[in-house]
Design an enzyme around this catalytic site. Structure first.
Site, mmCIF file in Angstrom:
data_model
loop_
_atom_site.group_PDB
_atom_site.id
_atom_site.type_symbol
_atom_site.label_atom_id
_atom_site.label_comp_id
_atom_site.label_asym_id
_atom_site.label_seq_id
_atom_site.Cartn_x
_atom_site.Cartn_y
_atom_site.Cartn_z
ATOM 1 N N GLN A 1 0.830 -1.209 0.000
ATOM 2 C CA GLN A 1 0.000 0.000 0.000
ATOM 3 C C GLN A 1 0.870 1.268 0.000
ATOM 4 O O GLN A 1 0.356 2.374 -0.154
ATOM 5 C CB GLN A 1 -0.946 0.010 1.209
ATOM 6 C CG GLN A 1 -2.052 -1.035 1.092
ATOM 7 C CD GLN A 1 -3.053 -1.004 2.230
ATOM 8 O OE1 GLN A 1 -3.244 -2.002 2.903
ATOM 9 N NE2 GLN A 1 -3.717 0.129 2.456
ATOM 10 N N GLU B 1 -13.036 5.215 4.230
ATOM 11 C CA GLU B 1 -13.151 4.518 5.515
ATOM 12 C C GLU B 1 -14.374 4.936 6.322
ATOM 13 O O GLU B 1 -14.758 4.254 7.276
ATOM 14 C CB GLU B 1 -11.877 4.778 6.331
ATOM 15 C CG GLU B 1 -10.654 4.196 5.646
ATOM 16 C CD GLU B 1 -9.354 4.687 6.237
ATOM 17 O OE1 GLU B 1 -9.183 5.919 6.329
ATOM 18 O OE2 GLU B 1 -8.522 3.863 6.616
ATOM 19 N N ARG C 1 -9.630 -0.257 7.535
ATOM 20 C CA ARG C 1 -10.651 0.693 7.095
ATOM 21 C C ARG C 1 -10.973 1.746 8.152
ATOM 22 O O ARG C 1 -12.137 1.983 8.502
ATOM 23 C CB ARG C 1 -11.917 -0.028 6.670
ATOM 24 C CG ARG C 1 -12.593 0.746 5.544
ATOM 25 C CD ARG C 1 -13.575 -0.027 4.751
ATOM 26 N NE ARG C 1 -13.907 0.749 3.559
ATOM 27 C CZ ARG C 1 -14.346 0.238 2.429
ATOM 28 N NH1 ARG C 1 -14.522 -1.047 2.315
ATOM 29 N NH2 ARG C 1 -14.623 1.019 1.410
ATOM 30 N N CYS C 2 -9.936 2.373 8.620
ATOM 31 C CA CYS C 2 -10.108 3.483 9.552
ATOM 32 C C CYS C 2 -8.783 4.185 9.631
ATOM 33 O O CYS C 2 -7.748 3.558 9.575
ATOM 34 C CB CYS C 2 -10.537 2.980 10.916
ATOM 35 S SG CYS C 2 -9.253 2.957 12.147
HETATM 36 N N1 PCD Z 1 -13.630 9.801 -3.703
HETATM 37 C C1 PCD Z 1 -14.485 10.648 -4.398
HETATM 38 N N2 PCD Z 1 -14.839 11.853 -3.844
HETATM 39 C C2 PCD Z 1 -14.401 12.179 -2.614
HETATM 40 C C3 PCD Z 1 -13.549 11.316 -1.891
HETATM 41 C C4 PCD Z 1 -13.178 10.125 -2.479
HETATM 42 O O1 PCD Z 1 -14.910 10.315 -5.502
HETATM 43 N N3 PCD Z 1 -14.751 13.338 -2.054
HETATM 44 C C5 PCD Z 1 -13.182 8.533 -4.302
HETATM 45 C C6 PCD Z 1 -11.669 8.592 -4.565
HETATM 46 O O2 PCD Z 1 -11.308 9.172 -5.683
HETATM 47 C C7 PCD Z 1 -11.269 7.116 -4.438
HETATM 48 C C8 PCD Z 1 -12.238 6.600 -3.417
HETATM 49 O O3 PCD Z 1 -13.394 7.472 -3.438
HETATM 50 O O4 PCD Z 1 -11.473 6.488 -5.661
HETATM 51 C C9 PCD Z 1 -11.612 6.534 -1.996
HETATM 52 O O5 PCD Z 1 -10.959 7.737 -1.767
HETATM 53 P P1 PCD Z 1 -10.280 8.138 -0.376
HETATM 54 O O6 PCD Z 1 -11.322 8.278 0.671
HETATM 55 O O7 PCD Z 1 -9.375 9.263 -0.611
HETATM 56 O O8 PCD Z 1 -9.441 6.847 0.039
HETATM 57 P P2 PCD Z 1 -8.129 6.262 -0.645
HETATM 58 O O9 PCD Z 1 -6.942 6.804 0.044
HETATM 59 O O10 PCD Z 1 -8.233 6.352 -2.094
HETATM 60 O O11 PCD Z 1 -8.289 4.752 -0.315
HETATM 61 C C10 PCD Z 1 -7.946 4.228 0.961
HETATM 62 C C11 PCD Z 1 -9.188 3.648 1.607
HETATM 63 C C12 PCD Z 1 -8.787 2.798 2.778
HETATM 64 S S1 PCD Z 1 -7.720 3.436 3.860
HETATM 65 C C13 PCD Z 1 -9.310 1.574 2.973
HETATM 66 S S2 PCD Z 1 -8.875 0.699 4.332
HETATM 67 C C14 PCD Z 1 -10.296 0.950 2.023
HETATM 68 C C15 PCD Z 1 -10.982 2.067 1.216
HETATM 69 O O12 PCD Z 1 -9.935 2.865 0.671
HETATM 70 N N4 PCD Z 1 -9.620 0.013 1.172
HETATM 71 C C16 PCD Z 1 -10.228 -0.359 0.007
HETATM 72 N N5 PCD Z 1 -11.778 1.495 0.166
HETATM 73 C C17 PCD Z 1 -11.334 0.384 -0.508
HETATM 74 N N6 PCD Z 1 -11.970 -0.003 -1.599
HETATM 75 C C18 PCD Z 1 -11.556 -1.088 -2.280
HETATM 76 N N7 PCD Z 1 -12.226 -1.471 -3.379
HETATM 77 N N8 PCD Z 1 -10.479 -1.819 -1.841
HETATM 78 C C19 PCD Z 1 -9.805 -1.467 -0.738
HETATM 79 O O13 PCD Z 1 -8.770 -2.158 -0.350
HETATM 80 MO MO1 PCD Z 1 -6.893 1.671 5.231
HETATM 81 O O14 PCD Z 1 -5.923 2.720 6.276
HETATM 82 O O15 PCD Z 1 -5.780 0.916 4.250
HETATM 83 O O16 PCD Z 1 -7.107 0.478 6.567
#
Ligand code: PCD
Length: 806
Positions: free
Chosen positions: A237, A760, A384-385
């Protein structure tokens, strides 16, 4: 002449720029099985690596005998810590300032820990040899409970830290203690709580879970002994950071390392960290002179890489009798497993947990977080935060519901009463953040109207009466959550990872015929960057999005950036894209003025062209300007049309949202039937509404999973009891409810196009929403709080504990 120019609106629509629900360009490949993931890479002479892993959660490694394994046909090498030690690679630094064993060095600290790395001609030989590596373990006492780990006579987990009273984040007060991180004013907060009319108090556990992306982690390392160049393909990432770290650890000069993130099958934070598999593959490629591929299987992934959460949060919230919140206190016991390998900006060992005052104007607050070692896997990623924001949101949104019970108030009324008002932005929170913009009341009112909140409460009351009369065995719960996120790390002045400032970048080249390529420091894992970043540019420079290629993930070609996680791509790289686009436009303006034989200031940009002010029939399109950049000698201007921007955001962005769900809870089976989910998100300016909707659907589904059953659980001996997809809950279409999405738009005042992150948000708001709904169903029977996950068995037990089974 004028009528020959299509109206601006039509020309803008043709660009498919900001606000267009442009179809995802990457899906043509993905939906036809033409994605190119790490495991699709097949190189000449490539060999395979895989790990011998510890069955014990805590044990001394007395000896490792490789002989039988080495005799398996096709086996090339078996690496142990002893082999890596001369290179100084048997341990590696973690992102959190700790160090972690690459291969077991004398002992193991969690089940599944890497003990030896087998390299063979194919996977089958690897698997056979793994069975034959004889490891002699001597079991040690196991501790999986962070509170027990801090008892005076708890087993010593990290013998390598013996006598060290200072860690990366200050003093350690016990052999299994990592750090104490404190924010806010403790004394003032405690004084307010001691003198308050009403105080709600609760211990809230956010259980350990795992991002579990569809594609597990993996890499291919290829050391070319002739050129001295190492190429590393991987599920990264943050490819640029991986290159720098690889150079620092291995001593290979950075220009001789090329890191490539190909297509990634979901990241969700799982692919931020550096894992032993990467280090072993690199070493094995250097040793064997052949490319080495390592790809985790599902159990490896769930048991060893990147857990998330595992926070025990003790909270106290104070209020006046009429419901004005006056103070918030929180102490967290954070279970980090055997090594502190949490992925957070360096100065934030508990991430942005201090956003836990949420959306409320709370005058005074305190947070203390104790990090603790246990016999569990390391990782601590922001699944996802944005760095512990989901823990913070869950904490405050549960605490507010619990306070509402104590006050005898409706939870929505309590929220409305304490929201930060629109006129208070930019708002300085008691725990140190500056919220950029928001309009919480409008969002909440819109949500309440959309679901007919009053109607829902009336229906709930009727349903409760029917239950009491014995006519029904299910209870209705209404879950409300209002969250404020903090995404877009971050200003370089306070956010870095291993000293690398968290800026991001975009480089644009316009080709002579008026199409373009843009390269960014981020990397899509499914979010659709190739679609959306082209949209930002289309609006900035007037070239159709369809004519712009977006490329990410190759450190030899892309400008340096810190990668994609913490919903930072839009706030940071998206801003860089707009800024680079503006540089292109500034040069294009000079070219246009020259071609039109007027002064620079006499032309203005109009969608896809520069025109003479007051004479729109005299113009040069961006296409014409692009060509001129390459074929006309323009006095004072270099040929070509390129720009690059490295963007250091002045602040983070603060998206927010109002989420409401309705559930029917069957007290006899514990089954929670989600009847309705309404999610209103405000992420400022919206780039692609369709992609946003997809992001919200995905995040809500992950939130449903976490709240309702997804868990990495351990037994007393430290065995992972949820290491397969038979036990680890991933919702399918069967469990996933219908989602209603909605939005308001409150632009970020400091972002060039006003956009905030959104990826997120649905997870951050969704978890407390689902949990609050379950709690709400049982509220009439005296329940204030029960720990997640709310799987059928645990919900049944709540009902049983409340005497609802007669
Ligand atoms: N957007 C729009 N408008 C606004 C904002 C935003 O349209 N106002 C869109 C953009 O361009 C991109 C999306 O929506 O396409 C998202 O963005 P953002 O909020 O800036 O974010 P990024 O940096 O691009 O990405 C990151 C995130 C995270 S952190 C996570 S866990 C998850 C989410 O992303 N992962 C994933 N989502 C998703 N989806 C998918 N399909 N796969 C994946 O793996 Mo961490 O810290 O890593 O735990």
């Amino acid at each position: 002449m004028n009528e020959m120019i299509p109206p601006a609106g039509d020309r803008a629509a043709a660009l498919k720029g900001l606000g267009s629900s442009r179809k995802r360009v990457e899906d043509v490949r993905f939906t036809q099985g033409k994605g190119a993931y790490v495991d699709d890479i097949k190189l000449k002479d490539m060999v395979f690596g895989d790990f011998v892993r510890s069955p014990y959660a805590h044990a001394r490694v007395v000896s490792v005998n490789k002989e039988a394994a080495l005799a398996v046909p096709g086996v090339i090498a078996v690496l142990t810590a002893e082999d890596l030690a001369p290179l100084g690679l048997h341990w590696m630094p973690t992102l959190a300032g700790d160090r972690q064993m690459v291969l077991a060095d004398g002992k193991v600290l969690y089940q599944g820990q890497e003990v030896a790395f087998v390299v063979a001609e194919n996977r089958y030989a690897c698997a056979d040899a793994i069975e034959l590596v004889e490891v002699d373990y001597e079991a040690l006492p196991v501790v999986t409970d962070p509170f027990k780990a801090l008892e005076p006579d708890a087993p010593v987990l990290r013998e390598d830290l013996a006598g060290k009273t200072e860690g990366a984040h200050g003093p350690r007060r016990h052999h299994n203690h990592i750090f104490l991180w404190e924010q806010g004013d403790r004394a003032a907060t405690e004084a307010v709580i001691d003198g308050a009319d009403v105080v709600a108090e609760e211990r809230i556990h956010y259980h350990r879970t795992h991002p579990c992306p569809l594609e597990t982690c993996g890499c291919v390392a290829s050391m070319d002994k002739i050129t001295g160049k190492l190429t590393l393909w991987g599920t990264f990432q943050a490819p640029h950071a991986v290159r720098t770290v690889a150079s620092l650890i291995s001593g290979i000069a950075e220009h001789n390392i090329r890191v490539i993130s190909p297509d990634i099958g979901g990241g969700f934070g799982n692919k931020v960290g550096v894992y032993p598999g990467y280090v072993c593959s690199i070493v094995a490629s250097i040793v064997t002179g052949r490319p080495v591929k390592w790809v985790e299987d599902r159990m490896d992934n769930l048991m060893t890489t990147a857990f998330a959460r595992d926070y025990w949060m003790d909270g106290r919230i104070a209020a006046t009798k009429d419901g004005r919140i006056t103070g918030l206190w929180c102490h967290v016991t954070a279970d980090h497993g055997g090594f502190d390998a949490c992925a957070d900006p360096t100065k934030f060992p508990a991430g942005f947990f201090n956003i836990c005052t949420g959306s409320y104007d709370i005058p005074v607050a305190y947070v203390g977080v104790d990090g603790v070692y246990t016999n569990k896997a390391p990782g601590g990623v922001a699944y996802r935060c944005s760095f512990r924001v989901t823990e913070a949101a869950y904490f405050i949104e549960r605490m507010v519901d619990i306070l509402a019970i104590k006050l005898g108030m409706d939870p929505v009324e309590l929220r409305l009463k304490n929201f930060i008002r629109k006129d208070q932005f930019p708002y300085h929170s008691a725990l140190g953040w500056e919220y950029d913009s928001g309009d919480y009341h409008t969002a909440m009112e819109q949500a309440l109207a959309a679901v007919d909140y009053k109607g829902l409460r009336a229906e709930q009351a009727e349903r409760l009466e029917a239950f009491k009369r014995g006519e029904s065995r299910s209870l209705m719960g209404v879950g409300v959550a209002f969250f404020t996120e903090i995404v877009g790390a971050g200003p370089v002045k306070n956010c870095d990872i291993l000293g690398l400032g968290m800026f991001d970048s975009c480089e644009i080249r316009i080709h002579p015929t008026g199409s373009a390529i843009a390269r960014l420091g981020t990397i899509s894992q499914g979010q659709g960057h190739a679609t959306t970043f082209a949209q930002i540019l289309a609006s900035e420079i007037g070239i159709p999005a369809d004519d712009i290629t977006v490329e990410e993930g190759d450190t030899d070609t892309a400008p340096y950036g810190l990668g994609t996680y913490g919903s930072r791509s839009t706030p940071v790289a998206g801003a860089a894209t707009a800024m680079a686009g503006r540089k292109i436009r500034a040069k294009a303006q000079m070219i246009a003025a020259y071609l039109l034989e007027v002064h620079d200031d006499d032309v203005e940009f109009d969608v896809d062209r520069f025109q003479i002010k007051g004479a729109p029939e005299r113009f040069k399109t961006m296409k014409e300007i692009a060509f001129a950049a390459y074929n006309q000698a323009i006095p004072g201007l270099e040929p070509g049309l390129e720009a690059v921007s490295y963007y250091d955001p002045p602040n983070m962005t603060y998206p927010f949202g109002a989420y409401i769900c309705v559930m029917d809870v069957d007290v006899d089976t514990g089954v929670c039937d989600v009847r309705r989910v309404y999610a209103l998100d405000d992420c400022g300016t919206r780039i692609n509404p369709m992609i946003i909707e997809g992001q919200v659907h995905g995040g809500l589904t992950e939130a449903l999973a976490i709240a309702m059953g997804q868990e990495i659980a351990y037994d007393e001996d430290g065995n992972v009891t949820t290491g397969t997809l038979m036990d680890f809950f991933i919702p399918t279409a069967v469990e996933t409810p219908h989602y209603e999405t909605d939005h308001t738009v409150t632009p970020s005042p400091h972002h060039p196009i006003g956009a905030k992150g959104v990826g997120e948000s649905p997870n951050v708001g969704g978890v407390p929403m689902f949990s609050n709904a379950v709690m709400d169903a049982f509220k009439p029977f005296g329940l204030t709080h029960a720990h997640m996950p709310h799987d059928h068995w645990r919900v049944w037990r709540i009902a049983n504990g409340l005497g609802l089974h007669g």
